[in-house]
Design an enzyme around this catalytic site. Structure first.
Site, PDB file in Angstrom:
ATOM      1  N   ASP A  93       0.123  -1.459   0.180  1.00 18.65           N
ATOM      2  CA  ASP A  93       0.259  -0.118  -0.214  1.00 18.65           C
ATOM      3  C   ASP A  93       0.970   1.991  -0.164  1.00 18.65           C
ATOM      4  O   ASP A  93       2.417   1.023   0.097  1.00 18.65           O
ATOM      5  CB  ASP A  93      -0.965  -0.172   1.426  1.00 18.65           C
ATOM      6  N   ASP A 128      -3.956   7.670  -3.937  1.00 14.60           N
ATOM      7  CA  ASP A 128      -5.385   8.212  -4.684  1.00 14.60           C
ATOM      8  C   ASP A 128      -5.865   8.682  -3.019  1.00 14.60           C
ATOM      9  O   ASP A 128      -5.440   8.539  -2.030  1.00 14.60           O
ATOM     10  CB  ASP A 128      -5.782   7.013  -4.651  1.00 14.60           C
ATOM     11  N   ALA A 196     -11.527   3.223  -0.246  1.00  8.70           N
ATOM     12  CA  ALA A 196     -12.130   3.896   0.938  1.00  8.70           C
ATOM     13  C   ALA A 196     -13.476   2.547   2.141  1.00  8.70           C
ATOM     14  O   ALA A 196     -15.005   3.455   2.274  1.00  8.70           O
ATOM     15  CB  ALA A 196     -13.008   4.710   1.189  1.00  8.70           C
ATOM     16  N   CYS A 279     -14.924 -23.613  17.189  1.00 11.18           N
ATOM     17  CA  CYS A 279     -14.183 -24.304  16.756  1.00 11.18           C
ATOM     18  C   CYS A 279     -13.117 -25.013  16.550  1.00 11.18           C
ATOM     19  O   CYS A 279     -13.193 -25.199  17.552  1.00 11.18           O
ATOM     20  CB  CYS A 279     -13.017 -22.813  16.069  1.00 11.18           C
ATOM     21  N   CYS A 281     -10.183 -25.059  14.966  1.00 11.36           N
ATOM     22  CA  CYS A 281      -8.593 -24.918  14.369  1.00 11.36           C
ATOM     23  C   CYS A 281      -8.049 -25.313  15.646  1.00 11.36           C
ATOM     24  O   CYS A 281      -8.178 -25.497  16.431  1.00 11.36           O
ATOM     25  CB  CYS A 281      -8.658 -23.969  13.996  1.00 11.36           C
ATOM     26  N   CYS A 284      -8.290 -23.291  19.097  1.00  9.05           N
ATOM     27  CA  CYS A 284      -9.692 -23.817  19.693  1.00  9.05           C
ATOM     28  C   CYS A 284      -9.814 -25.283  20.273  1.00  9.05           C
ATOM     29  O   CYS A 284      -9.998 -25.581  20.984  1.00  9.05           O
ATOM     30  CB  CYS A 284     -10.640 -23.207  18.273  1.00  9.05           C
TER      31      CYS A 284
HETATM   32 ZN   LIG Z   1     -10.288 -21.518  16.423  1.00 10.31          ZN
END
Ligand SMILES: [Zn+2]
Length: 498
Positions: A93, A128, A196, A279, A281, A284
């Site tokens: 950026d 920009d 934006a 979750c 993952c 978790c």
């Molecule tokens: Zn998780």
């Protein structure tokens, strides 16, 4: 034709594509999520972003690097890839975000593109002007002119093989967004961020996000890769992809973690209030919310609770992205958007805004895919329903035609008997086994489906004013029957005992 972007599959306006990033020597599959990496604070090591999360591309800020003495010379010397330890594609950026936040920055497009080239960026960004939502039109127009000059400066710059972003601005004025899209598309720049959006995303103004994206897309070429700048909440990925976005960047995973916030596909939860992690993952699976809360301030663990929360946030976001891709492949993206729309009323507004553009979605929606599931009132507004209504006008009809929801065979004196299936309406029996008429529809049909079916009857009647049409319906609601044209004779099958 933009030869660095190839579209492989479509569903609604969503697509799976391949973005070639020549300077990095890689091809990135889209939709892609670019984790935002703060060059000063590596919440998760970029190498792990690739290895453990599957990130093919990330985004960092060249303006911060340029204005931080401590790291600028090191990045110039080692190059961005070695400095971050990341082999994939790196987008940078330019400081536009800082310009929007603080009103002034000390760098021009020419200077920052040159700096991005020197540090080894793969996708550069000009300076920009990200015009916020709700400003007056005069300001939006004036700032759009400045953005156009920034794009011209970027086109003139020596890029050394980098791709270059052409941001599409225009605040909350759809016609300015569309014009900005058309202008950006006519440059020889490569990737098209819709800019934006952060104020709208933070305020959950998803309907306006969809309007801005659709407006930009009306101006952009169909094969232009589109980046929804600042969007990375898993809740809205399916919606944004269905609206036609290909690239996303997530700072949310780290920023939210800092505030103890836990992302899910249905919204944001607070670690402080959670009893269970919904979750699987690695984070978790190995911790409970109470364990993470206790880690705060202890300083003895290898990772902080904030880091673990950031890791969960990123896992759940990449998981959703894979789910979105699978949905595009099977043609079920709008079913996924429909499910996500139930998570928050603002998401439902976003989905409804998307369906307002069913005519635009219909152009890229595949003609055939997995079975259409009718799961909500919104299903009646999907592009498949609209396409069927348009097709009705092209079918040959006899002088006398019976349209009926009844499956019972009957002796009759009609030229033909067609089936009626809400939300599609009438069709010849020969089409019964073709998409989308193979749809799975609940037994308890709702008024929206009946109304859409009545609109199908109206569309058939309008195309064939000479035909005598009779409609046998299964006790339709008054609101639906009001849409049936006066010339069509109606029979309530239920009161006839059929
Ligand atoms: Zn998780």
């Amino acid at each position: 034709m933009r030869d660095h972007f190839e579209i492989r599959d479509h569903d609604a306006a969503g697509r799976i594509g391949r973005l070639e990033v020549p300077r990095a020597g890689v091809t990135v599959e889209t939709p892609a999520l670019l984790p935002v990496v703060n060059p000063n604070v590596l919440t998760i090591e970029p190498r792990r972003l690739a290895e453990e999360f599957g990130a093919e591309m990330l985004i960092t800020n060249s303006y911060i690097i340029r204005s931080t003495d401590r790291i600028r010379d090191r990045v110039l010397e080692e190059g961005l890839h070695d400095f971050l330890g990341f082999d994939g594609a790196i987008m940078t950026d330019s400081g536009s975000f800082q310009l929007a936040e603080y009103g002034d920055i000390d760098v021009t497009t020419e200077e920052i593109i040159e700096f991005q080239r020197r540090i080894g960026s793969d996708v550069a960004t000009p300076v920009d002007v990200p015009t916020p939502p709700d400003v007056d039109r005069e300001r939006a127009e004036r700032e759009l002119e400045t953005t156009k000059r920034a794009l011209a400066d970027a086109e003139a710059a020596e890029t050394g093989g980098m791709l270059v972003n052409a941001p599409v601005q225009g605040s909350t004025f759809p016609d300015l967004r569309e014009e900005a899209g058309r202008h950006a598309s006519a440059t020889d720049l490569d990737v098209f961020p819709v800019g934006a959006m952060v104020p709208l995303l933070n305020a959950y103004r998803y309907a306006e996000v969809v309007e801005a994206v659709r407006a930009a897309k009306r101006g952009l070429a169909p094969d232009a890769p589109v980046h929804l700048f600042g969007a990375g909440h898993p809740m809205m990925l399916a919606l944004a992809v269905a609206a036609g976005c290909d690239l996303f960047d997530s700072a949310a995973y780290a920023l939210m973690a800092r505030d103890g916030r836990y992302l899910t596909v249905a919204g944001t939860e607070h670690l402080a209030e959670m009893e269970y992690f919904p979750c699987s993952c690695p984070v978790c699976a190995e911790h409970t919310p109470a364990e993470l809360r206790e880690m705060d301030g202890s300083g003895t663990s290898e990772k902080s609770a904030e880091q673990l929360l950031a890791e969960h946030n990123l896992h759940v976001t990449f998981e959703e992205l894979r789910r979105v891709k699978a949905a595009i492949r099977s043609g079920t993206l709008l079913d996924l958007v429909d499910r996500r729309a139930r998570g928050h009323p603002a998401m439902l507004d976003g989905y409804r805004a998307l369906l307002d553009h069913a005519d635009e979605l219909e152009r890229t929606d595949p003609v055939s895919k997995d079975a259409f599931f009718y799961t909500s009132h919104e299903s009646a507004k999907r592009p498949e329903v609209r396409r069927h209504h348009e097709r009705l006008a092209r079918l040959a009809v006899p002088d006398r035609l019976l349209l009926t929801e009844s499956n019972a065979p009957s002796t009759h004196d009609y030229g033909a008997v067609w089936r009626v299936k809400p939300p599609f309406g009438p069709f010849p029996r020969a089409l019964s086994e073709t998409y989308p008429l193979t749809a799975e529809v609940p037994e308890r049909v709702d008024e929206s489906a009946q109304t859409a079916a009545a609109e199908g009857v109206a569309s058939l009647a309008a195309a064939n004013p000479e035909t005598a049409i009779t409609l046998g319906h299964d006790d339709w609601a008054d609101a639906a029957l009001e849409r049936v044209p006066d010339g069509v004779e109606t029979e309530n099958l239920r009161s006839l005992g059929r």
